[in-house]
Design a protein around this motif. Structure first.
Motif, PDB file in Angstrom:
ATOM      1  N   ASP A  43      23.269   7.755 -42.275  1.00 13.14           N
ATOM      2  CA  ASP A  43      22.070   8.568 -42.017  1.00 13.14           C
ATOM      3  C   ASP A  43      21.661   8.443 -40.555  1.00 13.14           C
ATOM      4  O   ASP A  43      22.029   7.486 -39.865  1.00 13.14           O
ATOM      5  CB  ASP A  43      20.900   8.099 -42.898  1.00 13.14           C
ATOM      6  CG  ASP A  43      21.196   8.203 -44.384  1.00 13.14           C
ATOM      7  OD1 ASP A  43      21.926   9.134 -44.772  1.00 13.14           O
ATOM      8  OD2 ASP A  43      20.690   7.351 -45.150  1.00 13.14           O
ATOM      9  N   VAL A  44      20.864   9.410 -40.095  1.00 10.85           N
ATOM     10  CA  VAL A  44      20.283   9.352 -38.750  1.00 10.85           C
ATOM     11  C   VAL A  44      18.766   9.235 -38.880  1.00 10.85           C
ATOM     12  O   VAL A  44      18.134  10.053 -39.561  1.00 10.85           O
ATOM     13  CB  VAL A  44      20.630  10.592 -37.905  1.00 10.85           C
ATOM     14  CG1 VAL A  44      20.003  10.489 -36.513  1.00 10.85           C
ATOM     15  CG2 VAL A  44      22.142  10.758 -37.786  1.00 10.85           C
ATOM     16  N   LEU A  85      22.491   5.401 -38.091  1.00 11.81           N
ATOM     17  CA  LEU A  85      22.216   5.471 -36.659  1.00 11.81           C
ATOM     18  C   LEU A  85      20.714   5.538 -36.435  1.00 11.81           C
ATOM     19  O   LEU A  85      20.033   6.395 -37.009  1.00 11.81           O
ATOM     20  CB  LEU A  85      22.897   6.697 -36.045  1.00 11.81           C
ATOM     21  CG  LEU A  85      22.679   6.923 -34.545  1.00 11.81           C
ATOM     22  CD1 LEU A  85      23.256   5.775 -33.736  1.00 11.81           C
ATOM     23  CD2 LEU A  85      23.310   8.245 -34.114  1.00 11.81           C
ATOM     24  N   LEU A  86      20.203   4.625 -35.612  1.00  8.41           N
ATOM     25  CA  LEU A  86      18.785   4.593 -35.273  1.00  8.41           C
ATOM     26  C   LEU A  86      18.599   5.104 -33.850  1.00  8.41           C
ATOM     27  O   LEU A  86      19.145   4.534 -32.905  1.00  8.41           O
ATOM     28  CB  LEU A  86      18.229   3.167 -35.398  1.00  8.41           C
ATOM     29  CG  LEU A  86      18.412   2.474 -36.756  1.00  8.41           C
ATOM     30  CD1 LEU A  86      17.796   1.073 -36.718  1.00  8.41           C
ATOM     31  CD2 LEU A  86      17.796   3.289 -37.866  1.00  8.41           C
ATOM     32  N   ASP A 102       9.130  23.982 -37.464  1.00 11.17           N
ATOM     33  CA  ASP A 102       8.355  23.215 -38.441  1.00 11.17           C
ATOM     34  C   ASP A 102       8.138  21.781 -37.954  1.00 11.17           C
ATOM     35  O   ASP A 102       9.051  21.156 -37.391  1.00 11.17           O
ATOM     36  CB  ASP A 102       9.063  23.188 -39.801  1.00 11.17           C
ATOM     37  CG  ASP A 102       9.119  24.561 -40.454  1.00 11.17           C
ATOM     38  OD1 ASP A 102       8.306  25.427 -40.067  1.00 11.17           O
ATOM     39  OD2 ASP A 102       9.974  24.776 -41.333  1.00 11.17           O
ATOM     40  N   LEU A 103       6.932  21.259 -38.220  1.00 11.14           N
ATOM     41  CA  LEU A 103       6.625  19.870 -37.879  1.00 11.14           C
ATOM     42  C   LEU A 103       7.315  18.947 -38.873  1.00 11.14           C
ATOM     43  O   LEU A 103       7.170  19.098 -40.088  1.00 11.14           O
ATOM     44  CB  LEU A 103       5.112  19.648 -37.907  1.00 11.14           C
ATOM     45  CG  LEU A 103       4.639  18.213 -37.652  1.00 11.14           C
ATOM     46  CD1 LEU A 103       4.967  17.779 -36.235  1.00 11.14           C
ATOM     47  CD2 LEU A 103       3.138  18.093 -37.914  1.00 11.14           C
ATOM     48  N   ILE A 104       8.072  17.987 -38.357  1.00 15.33           N
ATOM     49  CA  ILE A 104       8.762  17.010 -39.205  1.00 15.33           C
ATOM     50  C   ILE A 104       7.978  15.706 -39.280  1.00 15.33           C
ATOM     51  O   ILE A 104       7.803  15.136 -40.356  1.00 15.33           O
ATOM     52  CB  ILE A 104      10.183  16.743 -38.669  1.00 15.33           C
ATOM     53  CG1 ILE A 104      11.012  18.031 -38.711  1.00 15.33           C
ATOM     54  CG2 ILE A 104      10.869  15.645 -39.469  1.00 15.33           C
ATOM     55  CD1 ILE A 104      12.379  17.892 -38.071  1.00 15.33           C
ATOM     56  N   ALA A 105       7.496  15.223 -38.148  1.00 16.25           N
ATOM     57  CA  ALA A 105       6.778  13.944 -38.142  1.00 16.25           C
ATOM     58  C   ALA A 105       5.978  13.795 -36.856  1.00 16.25           C
ATOM     59  O   ALA A 105       6.289  14.406 -35.830  1.00 16.25           O
ATOM     60  CB  ALA A 105       7.757  12.777 -38.287  1.00 16.25           C
ATOM     61  N   ILE A 114      11.726   7.773 -39.440  1.00 16.59           N
ATOM     62  CA  ILE A 114      11.789   8.984 -40.239  1.00 16.59           C
ATOM     63  C   ILE A 114      13.261   9.402 -40.342  1.00 16.59           C
ATOM     64  O   ILE A 114      13.999   9.365 -39.359  1.00 16.59           O
ATOM     65  CB  ILE A 114      10.926  10.109 -39.610  1.00 16.59           C
ATOM     66  CG1 ILE A 114      10.968  11.369 -40.469  1.00 16.59           C
ATOM     67  CG2 ILE A 114      11.375  10.415 -38.216  1.00 16.59           C
ATOM     68  CD1 ILE A 114      10.223  11.283 -41.757  1.00 16.59           C
ATOM     69  N   LEU A 115      13.673   9.780 -41.552  1.00 12.99           N
ATOM     70  CA  LEU A 115      15.030  10.261 -41.774  1.00 12.99           C
ATOM     71  C   LEU A 115      15.115  11.718 -41.318  1.00 12.99           C
ATOM     72  O   LEU A 115      14.362  12.563 -41.796  1.00 12.99           O
ATOM     73  CB  LEU A 115      15.392  10.150 -43.255  1.00 12.99           C
ATOM     74  CG  LEU A 115      16.737  10.730 -43.689  1.00 12.99           C
ATOM     75  CD1 LEU A 115      17.889   9.941 -43.075  1.00 12.99           C
ATOM     76  CD2 LEU A 115      16.852  10.727 -45.215  1.00 12.99           C
ATOM     77  N   VAL A 116      16.023  12.018 -40.392  1.00 15.64           N
ATOM     78  CA  VAL A 116      16.154  13.383 -39.886  1.00 15.64           C
ATOM     79  C   VAL A 116      17.475  14.041 -40.288  1.00 15.64           C
ATOM     80  O   VAL A 116      17.596  15.266 -40.229  1.00 15.64           O
ATOM     81  CB  VAL A 116      15.994  13.433 -38.353  1.00 15.64           C
ATOM     82  CG1 VAL A 116      14.574  13.048 -37.956  1.00 15.64           C
ATOM     83  CG2 VAL A 116      17.003  12.535 -37.650  1.00 15.64           C
TER      84      VAL A 116
END
Length: 226
Positions: A43-44, A85-86, A102-105, A114-116
């Motif tokens: 995940d990223v 990956l961070l 769109d606003l994600i975070a 936050i998972l993107v």
């Protein structure tokens, strides 16, 4: 230039493929299917690093990809999952999907993440498809592809240093010399109305300087986010 906006590309890892394999031990006359599942892709995540205060790092590196999952192995062995990956961002970063807006975070707290982009699922090996009517399946699944996403980052800058003085004292000129900021400079009959921000690189640190609106006797200074 104030590095308060950046664009980055992110892609999570692909899932590993499942394996078609059969047991072939010498003393196992009826060796069945033993192909293992593929591992999950990495995940990223975006994670807040409190010691960062600008987005200048993303002018040098703006593409991020997590590791793929490993394929399945014999003897029902599941492949290794890809490492997550961070991606570190400063506090006060607003994250939007660049395609949709769109606003994600809105990342504010140190350590917040936050998972993107979610990693792809690993494919199933042929051992998963064995049944009473199909005891020797010769099929396996491919891993799912990872997600890709282009993000727009916007930083609510907080100044480390404020340049204070009376109107037309040269505050904007000083800011334009020590940074790449381009404030309007002229012998205006009025003071700067909004703070101008500039990033100054000093050794291995990024410092944000703010040109504060001029101090006028008897007037209340304007409030700002600097």
């Amino acid at each position: 230039m104030t590095y308060d906006e950046a664009k980055i590309y992110t892609r999570s890892g692909d899932g590993g493929n499942g394996l078609v394999h059969f047991r072939r031990e010498k003393f196992v006359p009826r060796g069945g299917p033993s192909g293992g599942d593929g591992g999950k892709g990495g995940d990223v995540y975006l994670v807040v690093k409190p010691t960062m205060n600008t987005l200048i790092a993303f002018t040098r590196h703006s593409r991020f990809r997590a590791a793929n999952g490993a394929p399945g192995g014999p003897s029902n062995k599941t492949g290794h999952s890809g490492e997550d990956l961070l991606v570190e961002v400063p506090p006060g970063t607003i994250v939007r999907d660049r395609r949709t807006g769109d606003l994600i975070a809105d990342l504010t707290a140190p350590g917040q993440r936050i998972l993107v982009a979610k990693g792809g699922r690993g494919g199933r090996g042929n051992a998963r498809f064995a049944s009473s009517t199909n005891q020797a399946p010769r099929i396996a699944e491919k891993g799912e592809p990872g997600e890709e996403r282009t993000l727009a980052l916007e930083l609510k800058l907080l100044a480390d240093v404020g340049i204070v003085g009376v109107p037309n004292a040269g505050k904007s000129t000083l800011l334009s010399v020590i940074s790449n900021a381009k404030p309007k400079i002229d012998s205006y009959p009025f003071t700067t109305l909004q703070p101008n921000l500039g990033v100054v690189i000093l050794d291995d640190r990024d410092l944000v300087f703010a040109d504060i609106p001029g101090l006028i006797e008897g007037r209340t200074p304007c409030r700002s986010g600097a």
